[in-house]
Motif scaffolding. Structure first.
Motif, mmCIF file in Angstrom:
data_model
loop_
_atom_site.group_PDB
_atom_site.id
_atom_site.type_symbol
_atom_site.label_atom_id
_atom_site.label_comp_id
_atom_site.label_asym_id
_atom_site.label_seq_id
_atom_site.Cartn_x
_atom_site.Cartn_y
_atom_site.Cartn_z
ATOM 1 N N ARG A 89 -8.751 6.040 0.276
ATOM 2 C CA ARG A 89 -8.857 6.492 1.674
ATOM 3 C C ARG A 89 -8.263 5.412 2.586
ATOM 4 N NH1 ARG A 89 -12.875 10.692 2.298
ATOM 5 N NH2 ARG A 89 -13.893 11.111 0.307
ATOM 6 N N PRO A 90 -6.940 5.315 2.647
ATOM 7 C CA PRO A 90 -6.292 4.245 3.417
ATOM 8 C C PRO A 90 -6.628 4.259 4.905
ATOM 9 C CG PRO A 90 -4.720 5.334 1.970
ATOM 10 C CD PRO A 90 -5.955 6.165 1.968
ATOM 11 N N ASP A 91 -6.970 5.434 5.465
ATOM 12 C CA ASP A 91 -7.232 5.536 6.902
ATOM 13 C C ASP A 91 -8.703 5.389 7.254
ATOM 14 O OD1 ASP A 91 -4.528 5.921 7.452
ATOM 15 O OD2 ASP A 91 -4.694 8.071 7.065
ATOM 16 N N GLY A 92 -9.527 4.947 6.313
ATOM 17 C CA GLY A 92 -10.933 4.725 6.601
ATOM 18 C C GLY A 92 -11.847 5.619 5.797
ATOM 19 N N ALA A 95 -11.898 9.320 6.601
ATOM 20 C CA ALA A 95 -10.631 10.040 6.497
ATOM 21 C C ALA A 95 -10.547 10.757 5.153
ATOM 22 C CB ALA A 95 -9.471 9.078 6.660
ATOM 23 N N SER A 101 -4.304 14.763 1.088
ATOM 24 C CA SER A 101 -2.995 14.611 1.722
ATOM 25 C C SER A 101 -1.879 15.068 0.788
ATOM 26 C CB SER A 101 -2.774 13.151 2.121
ATOM 27 O OG SER A 101 -3.774 12.719 3.027
ATOM 28 N N MET A 138 1.119 3.533 -0.953
ATOM 29 C CA MET A 138 -0.276 3.199 -0.653
ATOM 30 C C MET A 138 -1.068 2.925 -1.920
ATOM 31 S SD MET A 138 -1.319 5.824 2.404
ATOM 32 C CE MET A 138 -0.764 5.558 4.103
ATOM 33 N N TYR A 142 -3.016 -0.594 -1.679
ATOM 34 C CA TYR A 142 -4.459 -0.649 -1.476
ATOM 35 C C TYR A 142 -5.236 -0.896 -2.760
ATOM 36 C CZ TYR A 142 -4.103 0.763 3.390
ATOM 37 O OH TYR A 142 -3.831 0.781 4.735
ATOM 38 N N THR A 146 -10.287 0.720 -1.046
ATOM 39 C CA THR A 146 -10.977 1.753 -0.271
ATOM 40 C C THR A 146 -11.875 2.639 -1.125
ATOM 41 O OG1 THR A 146 -9.144 3.326 -0.505
ATOM 42 C CG2 THR A 146 -9.029 1.796 1.334
#
Length: 577
Positions: A89-92, A95, A101, A138, A142, A146
């Motif tokens: 979950r790269p956007d938090g 997310a 996605s 990503m 990451y 995450t």
């Protein structure tokens, strides 16, 4: 950034032509372009294969890490990591995970892990190329940063259930019993890829994080893209998303030791319905000349035994399979016996077929041998038509071609065609005779017994179920229902399509696609509601079976194609290539 550009137009008289000097052999041209490169910043490799005939793009990333890197006692870690990489979950934390996605952007996606490799695959419209490359970058950037403990446990439970589906029965235990009988304890290929439930439950989030840090590094990755791309803009996107990734050295890979040879037997009692015998032949590394030659003999031995099993009624089925990784594979012949009293007969026939498997490779006239080569070339090109087939084959060649320099000239696909052109029947016969020797085989006998092994038992570790509110993310954002799907004003695949009707009422549709040197035809006989059909519903199916018998099958086999017919309630359809 080091870039090797290779583009070629091969005519019917060129060195990689799918033809020969014999006038009866068909000839055709094959146009192909390939661009390879490395990023100076971190060593990541990429291969681009443009195809102007499609508006789709296949984006694959291949990592040189597999289940052979699983630590002792934690079999299944590499496969579990493959699953976890979809949960980043790269956007938090609130997310959506990458899985959502990817699902929104692609028409198809998947991933696989084997003993040597992990590969992620995405098929999307070409306008989504930038977004798909960003997602793949990503994963590398990451790692496990995450991943929450709850998500790790949930995905571990998913993998546990997947493995139990495969090996949760007594029959599901057979592959692992064979592997353990062939490979010595501690060998890189001694375990099945997914491990077992008991070892999976010992894997922790820290184990997964260390594995990702050790092996998911740019220098071990190859980005492979095929489809409707333009080369220079695509190179710029690769540099944009992958060029700033940290240059890290991966941990050493686990060494693959060669297998010792020598006849051996093993017997196991399982709670199965029927007895079976499994005969394994260790093969030379698949990326060597000997290994490639040995594989030519597999089909010959398999077909001989299958024919004899049917003729002499000692087997319900005869199946063949390759197990183990590329560097020390085994060919496994599995015979489901009609009874234990047929065991010796089945082994005798299998041994006899193996001894004879070398025959025929060093025979034939010049024209016959040339025809065999051309059939193999045509079949190879036919298999390369799907975009994901091209990326997977090239990924395999990048990882396992010691005789081809990634930074040199040449084309991977042409390199394979040239190897087919160097077919040496005498050498293949010698290799097949050497390795398909019954005295070099491992024989594993499975005996039915209600007191025998029942299957992979569930470990006592229980999964603590989380509440729906804590872990679930809606599959679809309701706002998406009000967003129109964007489609190109022109579908390239239909450009040049033409439809005509002949005087006899037959409709012909011609759809030129300038992608691969192939012709595919489909002949449709509509019969839904036709009063002339016989009352017996089996007749259309029988008619379809007759349509694929010689001489049609023989005629289409000569240029390396094939023919097939099948019947449905609405139509009988014949397809040839």
């Amino acid at each position: 950034m080091k870039i090797c550009v290779v583009a070629a137009l091969i005519t019917a008289l060129g060195t990689a032509t799918l033809g020969s000097c014999h006038p009866a052999t068909p000839k055709f041209a094959f146009t192909h372009a390939e661009r390879r490169g490395r990023l100076d910043a971190n060593g990541l490799r990429f291969v681009l294969m443009p195809d102007a005939s499609t508006q789709l793009v296949e984006v694959d990333v291949r990592y040189e890490v597999g289940s052979r890197e699983d630590p002792a006692g934690k079999a299944g870690l590499a496969h579990l990591v493959e699953h976890l990489m979809f949960n980043l979950r790269p956007d938090g934390a609130q997310a959506p995970p990458l899985m959502q996605s990817i699902n929104d952007l692609t028409t198809a996606f998947n991933a696989f892990t084997n003993w040597d490799t992990t590969q992620y695959m995405n098929t999307a419209r070409v306008e989504h190329l930038d977004a798909v490359l960003k997602i793949e970058a990503m994963r590398l950037f990451y790692g496990c940063q995450t991943l929450s403990p709850a998500e790790f446990l949930r995905e571990r439970e998913v993998v546990r259930n997947e493995i139990r589906e495969r090996s949760g029965t007594a029959e599901g235990q057979i592959p692992q019993l064979v592997m353990s009988s062939v490979y010595p304890e501690g060998h890189a290929y001694a375990r099945m890829i997914g491990g077992d439930d008991a070892q999976l439950t010992t894997i922790t989030l820290d184990d997964a994080c260390k594995f990702i840090k050790d092996f998911y590094v740019p220098e071990r990755a190859t980005v492979i893209i095929a489809g409707g791309i333009e080369v220079d803009p695509t190179v710029a996107l690769i540099k944009k998303w992958f060029g700033k990734l940290e240059n890290r050295t991966g941990a050493p890979r686990v060494e693959v030791k060669p297998l010792a040879v020598g006849l051996s037997h093993a017997r196991f009692e399982l709670d199965v319905e029927r007895p079976s015998v499994h005969i394994a032949w260790p093969l030379p590394p698949g990326n060597t000349l000997e290994g490639e030659a040995a594989r030519f003999g597999i089909a010959s031995a398999w077909s001989r035994i299958a024919r004899k099993g049917d003729e002499y009624n000692f087997a319900y089925s005869v199946d063949g399979n390759l197990l183990g990784g590329k560097l020390a594979p085994i060919f496994l012949l599995s015979i489901e016996l009609t009874g234990m009293d047929k065991l010796d007969e089945a082994i005798a026939f299998a041994s006899s077929a193996a001894r004879q498997a070398y025959r025929g490779f060093d025979e034939g006239t010049y024209e016959q041998i040339e025809e065999i080569k051309n059939q193999h070339k045509a079949a190879f090109i036919q298999d390369m038509e799907p975009l994901d087939a091209r990326t997977q084959v090239v990924g395999e060649l990048v990882q396992f071609s010691p005789d081809f320099k990634f930074d040199g000239d040449g084309l991977y696909l042409f390199h394979e065609l040239e190897k087919i052109g160097r077919f040496d029947g005498a050498r293949i016969a010698a290799v097949v005779k050497k390795y398909f020797d019954p005295d070099r085989s491992r024989v594993v006998v499975i005996t039915p017994s209600k007191q025998g092994m029942k299957g992979d038992t569930r470990a006592k570790v229980a999964f603590q179920t989380q509440s729906h509110d804590q872990i679930a993310v809606p599959d679809v954002d309701p706002r998406e229902a009000h967003q129109p799907i964007k489609l190109s004003g022109e579908l390239k695949g239909l450009v040049g399509a033409r439809r005509i009707t002949l005087g006899n009422g037959m409709t012909i549709v011609m759809l030129p696609v300038k992608s691969m040197p192939l012709i595919s035809t489909r002949l449709v006989f509509k019969h839904a509601g036709d009063a002339r059909l016989p009352d017996n519903p089996l007749v259309p199916g029988l008619a379809a079976s007759y349509l694929r018998l010689p001489p049609a099958a023989v005629a289409f086999a000569k240029p390396g194609g094939g023919v097939g017919c099948e019947s449905s309630p609405d139509a009988t359809i014949c397809v040839s290539r």
